[in-house]
Motif scaffolding. Structure first.
Motif, PDB file in Angstrom:
ATOM      1  N   SER A  56      -7.400  12.120  27.871  1.00 16.37           N
ATOM      2  CA  SER A  56      -7.143  11.117  28.902  1.00 16.37           C
ATOM      3  C   SER A  56      -6.374  11.699  30.079  1.00 16.37           C
ATOM      4  O   SER A  56      -6.698  11.441  31.244  1.00 16.37           O
ATOM      5  CB  SER A  56      -6.362   9.950  28.293  1.00 16.37           C
ATOM      6  N   ASP A  57      -5.355  12.520  29.797  1.00 12.53           N
ATOM      7  CA  ASP A  57      -4.499  13.051  30.855  1.00 12.53           C
ATOM      8  C   ASP A  57      -5.235  14.078  31.715  1.00 12.53           C
ATOM      9  O   ASP A  57      -5.044  14.122  32.934  1.00 12.53           O
ATOM     10  CB  ASP A  57      -3.250  13.686  30.236  1.00 12.53           C
ATOM     11  N   GLU A  60      -7.555  12.200  33.986  1.00  9.05           N
ATOM     12  CA  GLU A  60      -6.751  11.529  35.015  1.00  9.05           C
ATOM     13  C   GLU A  60      -6.301  12.516  36.083  1.00  9.05           C
ATOM     14  O   GLU A  60      -6.317  12.203  37.279  1.00  9.05           O
ATOM     15  CB  GLU A  60      -5.543  10.854  34.371  1.00  9.05           C
ATOM     16  N   ASN A  61      -5.899  13.708  35.671  1.00 12.81           N
ATOM     17  CA  ASN A  61      -5.455  14.718  36.631  1.00 12.81           C
ATOM     18  C   ASN A  61      -6.598  15.242  37.489  1.00 12.81           C
ATOM     19  O   ASN A  61      -6.405  15.524  38.676  1.00 12.81           O
ATOM     20  CB  ASN A  61      -4.798  15.885  35.885  1.00 12.81           C
ATOM     21  N   ASP A  63      -9.559  13.607  38.093  1.00 15.20           N
ATOM     22  CA  ASP A  63     -10.316  12.578  38.819  1.00 15.20           C
ATOM     23  C   ASP A  63      -9.572  11.251  38.816  1.00 15.20           C
ATOM     24  O   ASP A  63     -10.059  10.243  38.305  1.00 15.20           O
ATOM     25  CB  ASP A  63     -11.699  12.421  38.165  1.00 15.20           C
ATOM     26  N   ASP A  64      -8.384  11.234  39.403  1.00 15.31           N
ATOM     27  CA  ASP A  64      -7.577  10.012  39.410  1.00 15.31           C
ATOM     28  C   ASP A  64      -8.163   8.919  40.295  1.00 15.31           C
ATOM     29  O   ASP A  64      -7.844   7.743  40.136  1.00 15.31           O
ATOM     30  CB  ASP A  64      -6.146  10.320  39.841  1.00 15.31           C
ATOM     31  N   ARG A  65      -9.054   9.281  41.226  1.00 11.89           N
ATOM     32  CA  ARG A  65      -9.644   8.280  42.129  1.00 11.89           C
ATOM     33  C   ARG A  65     -11.030   7.832  41.649  1.00 11.89           C
ATOM     34  O   ARG A  65     -11.682   7.018  42.291  1.00 11.89           O
ATOM     35  CB  ARG A  65      -9.750   8.844  43.548  1.00 11.89           C
ATOM     36  N   ARG A  66     -11.478   8.369  40.513  1.00 12.78           N
ATOM     37  CA  ARG A  66     -12.752   7.967  39.901  1.00 12.78           C
ATOM     38  C   ARG A  66     -13.937   8.154  40.851  1.00 12.78           C
ATOM     39  O   ARG A  66     -14.836   7.312  40.918  1.00 12.78           O
ATOM     40  CB  ARG A  66     -12.686   6.510  39.433  1.00 12.78           C
ATOM     41  N   ARG A 134      -5.255   1.999  40.650  1.00 15.49           N
ATOM     42  CA  ARG A 134      -6.049   2.682  39.634  1.00 15.49           C
ATOM     43  C   ARG A 134      -6.599   1.713  38.588  1.00 15.49           C
ATOM     44  O   ARG A 134      -7.624   1.975  37.966  1.00 15.49           O
ATOM     45  CB  ARG A 134      -5.202   3.752  38.950  1.00 15.49           C
ATOM     46  N   SER A 216      -0.659  19.374  30.811  1.00 20.60           N
ATOM     47  CA  SER A 216      -0.883  18.160  30.016  1.00 20.60           C
ATOM     48  C   SER A 216      -0.391  18.368  28.582  1.00 20.60           C
ATOM     49  O   SER A 216       0.222  17.482  27.983  1.00 20.60           O
ATOM     50  CB  SER A 216      -2.366  17.789  30.011  1.00 20.60           C
ATOM     51  N   GLU A 255      -1.466   6.941  46.305  1.00 25.31           N
ATOM     52  CA  GLU A 255      -2.793   6.773  45.716  1.00 25.31           C
ATOM     53  C   GLU A 255      -3.922   7.009  46.703  1.00 25.31           C
ATOM     54  O   GLU A 255      -5.072   7.170  46.310  1.00 25.31           O
ATOM     55  CB  GLU A 255      -2.913   5.384  45.087  1.00 25.31           C
TER      56      GLU A 255
END
Length: 324
Positions: A56-57, A60-61, A63-66, A134, A216, A255
């Motif tokens: 998960s981390d 997230e690191n 592709d935090d903006r998806r 997010r 991570s 963000e």
């Protein structure tokens, strides 16, 4: 009653000539794990809980903006979600090759989309919705969905750039066409530059993915245990040194990837100068003939110029809260 909190930070560094292979990375990871298990005040087991956290981390690191991975690509990578602990214990880090390949594929896809959108003509007076929190962001199923998202972000950035060009509303309206053309070119350049920066980090993409994974891994044990690259280690040592030569600026990225002043160290050059305030948005860093637009440059590069004692004199361009 006074409570004392001991913060333990583990620092490690790849050498400049480190061979970027899953095998050599696993050796480094094993050494990091050994140090943590032997020295951490409360080490955790290498089990499925670690695997789920790491999966998960890392996502997230990266592709935090998806807007990089597609849902199908995440589903394909999810086969590793409960097995990373087994890979670590067996010394098999080949799974990171799949993460690197998927990440590179997503970035190259975005670069193609940006180039397509640059050739398209679209109005700036549309009514649309763009989420920045997010919690609202999900992985998209198809390429066309990412293209639609990137198009909305481009329109938003163009309008924001136009709005920030002047505090005179009438002047903006009068020159809107020429301002929009200039802002459009600038925004597209920034989008392409940001993607290229992610595709070609220093020294290479594999090194970046390995660093993300190691950080991570360390953060799983507690929020204050980190993996430091050589540059980050230098920045950290300067920040805690009584004779540090940094500018005294602590920066944060929000963000929407805007970088602003979070804090100013008392007695530092930035503090004594008096022109910089908390909340000021950093736009550009210039060192000699090298110029780095914050919108386009990797944050690690920007932070290195601000926090390393290697750079004694730089030109910083800020936007104040009032638009100046």
């Amino acid at each position: 009653m006074k409570v004392r909190l001991l913060i333990v930070v583990f620092t490690f560094a790849f050498s400049a000539g480190f061979s970027q292979t899953p095998e050599s990375f696993c050796i480094t990871l094993s050494k990091v794990n050994t140090i943590i298990q032997e020295n951490h005040y409360s080490p955790k087991s290498i089990d499925d809980s670690l695997s789920v956290y790491l999966f998960s981390d890392i996502i997230e690191n990266l592709d935090d903006r998806r807007d990089i991975f597609l849902a199908g690509e995440i589903k394909s990578l999810r086969k590793h979600e409960f097995s990373i602990d087994d890979y670590i214990l067996s010394g098999d880090c080949n799974f990171l090759t799949e993460f690197t390949f998927a990440y590179k594929k997503g970035l190259e896809r975005n670069l193609e989309i940006i180039k397509e959108l640059r050739l398209e003509k679209f109005p700036l007076n549309t009514i649309d919705t763009l989420f920045f929190t997010r919690e609202q962001l999900q992985f998209y199923k198809e390429r066309k969905d990412i293209k639609k998202l990137l198009k909305k972000r481009i329109v938003y950035d163009i309008l924001e750039d136009i709005a920030g060009s002047s505090k005179n509303k009438d002047s903006i309206l009068e020159h809107f066409k020429s301002l929009s053309q200039k802002s459009r070119a600038k925004v597209f350049d920034n989008f392409e530059c940001r993607i290229q920066s992610k595709l070609n980090p220093v020294p290479n993409l594999e090194h970046h993915i390995f660093n993300v994974f190691l950080n991570s891994f360390c953060s799983y044990f507690d929020p204050h245990t980190n993996y430091f690259s050589i540059d980050l280690k230098s920045q950290f040592l300067n920040s805690v040194s009584s004779s540090n030569l940094t500018f005294g600026l602590e920066m944060e990225m929000d963000e929407v990837h805007q970088v602003s002043v979070y804090d100013i160290m008392a007695g530092s050059p930035a503090f004594k100068d008096g022109q910089i305030e908390k909340g000021d948005q950093l736009l550009k860093v210039t060192y000699g003939k090298a110029e780095f637009e914050v919108n386009c440059t990797n944050m690690d590069v920007i932070q290195n110029y601000i926090s390393s004692d290697t750079y004694r004199e730089v030109l910083l361009t800020f936007r104040k809260k009032n638009g100046d």
